[in-house]
Design a protein around this motif. Structure first.
Motif, PDB file in Angstrom:
ATOM      1  N   LYS A  35      37.093  41.112  34.661  1.00 30.95           N
ATOM      2  CA  LYS A  35      37.877  42.067  35.016  1.00 30.95           C
ATOM      3  C   LYS A  35      37.475  43.017  33.671  1.00 30.95           C
ATOM      4  O   LYS A  35      37.327  44.508  33.972  1.00 30.95           O
ATOM      5  CB  LYS A  35      39.390  42.018  34.952  1.00 30.95           C
ATOM      6  CG  LYS A  35      39.850  41.113  36.552  1.00 30.95           C
ATOM      7  CD  LYS A  35      39.693  42.266  37.584  1.00 30.95           C
ATOM      8  CE  LYS A  35      40.114  41.758  39.017  1.00 30.95           C
ATOM      9  NZ  LYS A  35      40.264  42.698  40.025  1.00 30.95           N
ATOM     10  N   ALA A  36      37.811  42.576  32.683  1.00 33.60           N
ATOM     11  CA  ALA A  36      37.394  43.745  31.467  1.00 33.60           C
ATOM     12  C   ALA A  36      36.120  44.084  31.628  1.00 33.60           C
ATOM     13  O   ALA A  36      35.718  45.274  31.475  1.00 33.60           O
ATOM     14  CB  ALA A  36      37.456  42.873  30.203  1.00 33.60           C
ATOM     15  N   CYS A  37      34.953  43.236  31.820  1.00 30.75           N
ATOM     16  CA  CYS A  37      33.690  43.588  31.827  1.00 30.75           C
ATOM     17  C   CYS A  37      33.424  44.527  33.142  1.00 30.75           C
ATOM     18  O   CYS A  37      32.910  45.557  32.950  1.00 30.75           O
ATOM     19  CB  CYS A  37      32.643  42.240  32.245  1.00 30.75           C
ATOM     20  SG  CYS A  37      32.483  41.303  30.970  1.00 30.75           S
ATOM     21  N   SER A  38      34.131  44.239  34.291  1.00 32.10           N
ATOM     22  CA  SER A  38      34.217  45.426  35.243  1.00 32.10           C
ATOM     23  C   SER A  38      34.796  46.763  35.044  1.00 32.10           C
ATOM     24  O   SER A  38      34.436  47.723  35.566  1.00 32.10           O
ATOM     25  CB  SER A  38      34.648  44.782  36.565  1.00 32.10           C
ATOM     26  OG  SER A  38      34.087  43.720  36.965  1.00 32.10           O
ATOM     27  N   GLU A  39      35.758  46.881  34.243  1.00 29.93           N
ATOM     28  CA  GLU A  39      36.277  48.097  33.670  1.00 29.93           C
ATOM     29  C   GLU A  39      35.212  48.904  33.043  1.00 29.93           C
ATOM     30  O   GLU A  39      34.924  50.142  33.159  1.00 29.93           O
ATOM     31  CB  GLU A  39      37.378  47.697  32.809  1.00 29.93           C
ATOM     32  CG  GLU A  39      38.755  47.498  33.364  1.00 29.93           C
ATOM     33  CD  GLU A  39      40.008  47.577  32.534  1.00 29.93           C
ATOM     34  OE1 GLU A  39      39.956  48.068  31.618  1.00 29.93           O
ATOM     35  OE2 GLU A  39      40.994  47.033  32.969  1.00 29.93           O
ATOM     36  N   LEU A  40      34.511  48.238  32.094  1.00 32.20           N
ATOM     37  CA  LEU A  40      33.570  48.846  31.401  1.00 32.20           C
ATOM     38  C   LEU A  40      32.414  49.151  32.250  1.00 32.20           C
ATOM     39  O   LEU A  40      31.918  50.182  31.816  1.00 32.20           O
ATOM     40  CB  LEU A  40      32.936  47.842  30.172  1.00 32.20           C
ATOM     41  CG  LEU A  40      34.082  47.270  29.067  1.00 32.20           C
ATOM     42  CD1 LEU A  40      33.402  46.344  28.258  1.00 32.20           C
ATOM     43  CD2 LEU A  40      34.426  48.569  28.291  1.00 32.20           C
ATOM     44  N   LEU A  41      31.987  48.533  33.128  1.00 31.24           N
ATOM     45  CA  LEU A  41      30.927  48.855  34.003  1.00 31.24           C
ATOM     46  C   LEU A  41      31.364  50.062  34.750  1.00 31.24           C
ATOM     47  O   LEU A  41      30.478  50.985  35.043  1.00 31.24           O
ATOM     48  CB  LEU A  41      30.940  47.627  35.050  1.00 31.24           C
ATOM     49  CG  LEU A  41      29.719  47.658  36.095  1.00 31.24           C
ATOM     50  CD1 LEU A  41      28.310  47.688  35.324  1.00 31.24           C
ATOM     51  CD2 LEU A  41      29.877  46.557  37.006  1.00 31.24           C
ATOM     52  N   CYS A  42      32.726  50.265  35.440  1.00 30.69           N
ATOM     53  CA  CYS A  42      33.164  51.650  35.774  1.00 30.69           C
ATOM     54  C   CYS A  42      33.057  52.637  35.024  1.00 30.69           C
ATOM     55  O   CYS A  42      32.786  53.843  35.268  1.00 30.69           O
ATOM     56  CB  CYS A  42      34.584  51.249  36.270  1.00 30.69           C
ATOM     57  SG  CYS A  42      34.896  50.442  37.694  1.00 30.69           S
ATOM     58  N   ARG A  43      33.419  52.345  33.708  1.00 25.74           N
ATOM     59  CA  ARG A  43      33.194  53.312  32.578  1.00 25.74           C
ATOM     60  C   ARG A  43      31.885  53.868  32.445  1.00 25.74           C
ATOM     61  O   ARG A  43      31.489  55.209  32.359  1.00 25.74           O
ATOM     62  CB  ARG A  43      33.819  53.034  31.489  1.00 25.74           C
ATOM     63  CG  ARG A  43      35.361  53.051  31.768  1.00 25.74           C
ATOM     64  CD  ARG A  43      35.924  52.336  30.248  1.00 25.74           C
ATOM     65  NE  ARG A  43      37.582  52.201  30.666  1.00 25.74           N
ATOM     66  CZ  ARG A  43      38.315  51.543  29.859  1.00 25.74           C
ATOM     67  NH1 ARG A  43      37.723  50.705  28.718  1.00 25.74           N
ATOM     68  NH2 ARG A  43      39.729  51.236  29.893  1.00 25.74           N
TER      69      ARG A  43
END
Length: 295
Positions: free
Chosen positions: A124-132
């Motif tokens: 989930k944290a990696c996906s947040e960074l991906l969105c940013r």
């Protein structure tokens, strides 16, 4: 959202709905980029709520590769499709407060550092960074929601409130009244799923591009108190609680509360359901299920 005269398309691997009517044309696995692209091309959504992914955290330790593949690669597929199709869709990525992981602060704000303790929370944290990154690099309009614990009628008994309510509902009229659980003295921030959905809608409408918002009640309740509320709703006065050592998690954070003033100040959102009402609704949901099963 249909109440706001918006067309709604719900996509899942098993079934899909268009304005609450089943439509198998839109069934899709988020890992199937070609199919996802086909659907997005035909539908061209103004808003996308991205919820796809496994939700039961213990399972992520059993199959971490699958967890990362669905959560991270699935998110990458979606973002790539929106970018390649040049859609102007506003994307709400539903992450998780579990990205805070082992952070020992009792009250958590959005600027806290990541400290994931499971494959689920790390993905989930990696996906947040991906969105940013897609927002910064390609100008995609992404908003991140970090929901804390939430529950409601129909939730799987894999999750704590529904598990308790299911156990209590099956005790009605029975002689044995033993509730089996893990550590019940931790305190957690719980919301009703109906309030969470309302928060998501408001973030779709008003959330600022590139920003992250906690979705939380701002207060905590112990699991012990939740059990007491459920037994009171069931009119059961005498019961036993069995602490199963296998269900006790090591190094459980004693108290976890989400600070949601950022969401509230921006959107005017506030929770409408009390924890007592939510638990009563879950209990009666399982009680009704139990009655039907006995017929």
């Amino acid at each position: 959202m249909m109440k706001q005269n918006m067309e709604v398309l719900g996509i899942a691997r098993s079934e899909a709905f268009y304005n609450e009517r089943k439509n198998d044309d839109f069934k899709c696995d988020i890992l199937d980029k070609a199919k996802l692209k086909e659907i997005l091309t035909s539908y061209s959504p103004d808003y996308i709520v991205h919820l796809a992914g496994p939700a039961f955290i213990p399972d992520s330790f059993i199959n971490p590769l699958k967890t990362y593949e669905i959560i991270f690669n699935g998110t990458l597929n979606l973002l790539e499709c929106v970018k390649e199709l040049k859609l102007n869709s506003k994307i709400l990525y539903v992450s998780s407060a579990d990205v805070y992981g082992g952070n020992n602060n009792s009250v958590l704000v959005e600027t806290e550092h990541y400290d994931p303790k499971s494959p689920y929370s790390a993905a989930k944290a990696c996906s947040e960074l991906l969105c940013r990154q897609f927002t910064n690099s390609y100008g995609l309009n992404t908003v991140i929601a970090r929901p804390f614990n939430h529950t409601g009628p129909g939730q799987s008994i894999d999750f704590v409130c529904s598990s308790f309510a299911h156990q209590v509902a099956t005790m009605v009229g029975q002689n044995e009244k033993i509730l089996r659980t893990g550590n019940i003295d931790v305190k957690r921030d719980f919301l009703d799923v109906r309030d969470v959905v309302e928060a998501y809608i408001r973030l779709l409408m008003l959330g600022v591009n590139g920003e992250t918002y906690n979705v939380s009640s701002g207060k905590a309740i112990s699991l012990r108190d939740i059990i007491e509320i459920l037994f009171r709703e069931a009119n059961i006065n005498k019961y036993e609680i069995y602490i199963d050592p296998q269900k006790v998690r090591n190094n459980d954070i004693p108290v976890r509360i989400g600070e949601s003033s950022k969401l509230r100040q921006l959107t005017g959102w506030f929770p409408k359901y009390s924890i007592e009402q939510t638990l009563a609704d879950i209990f009666h949901y399982w009680k009704e299920k139990s009655l039907h099963a006995d017929r």
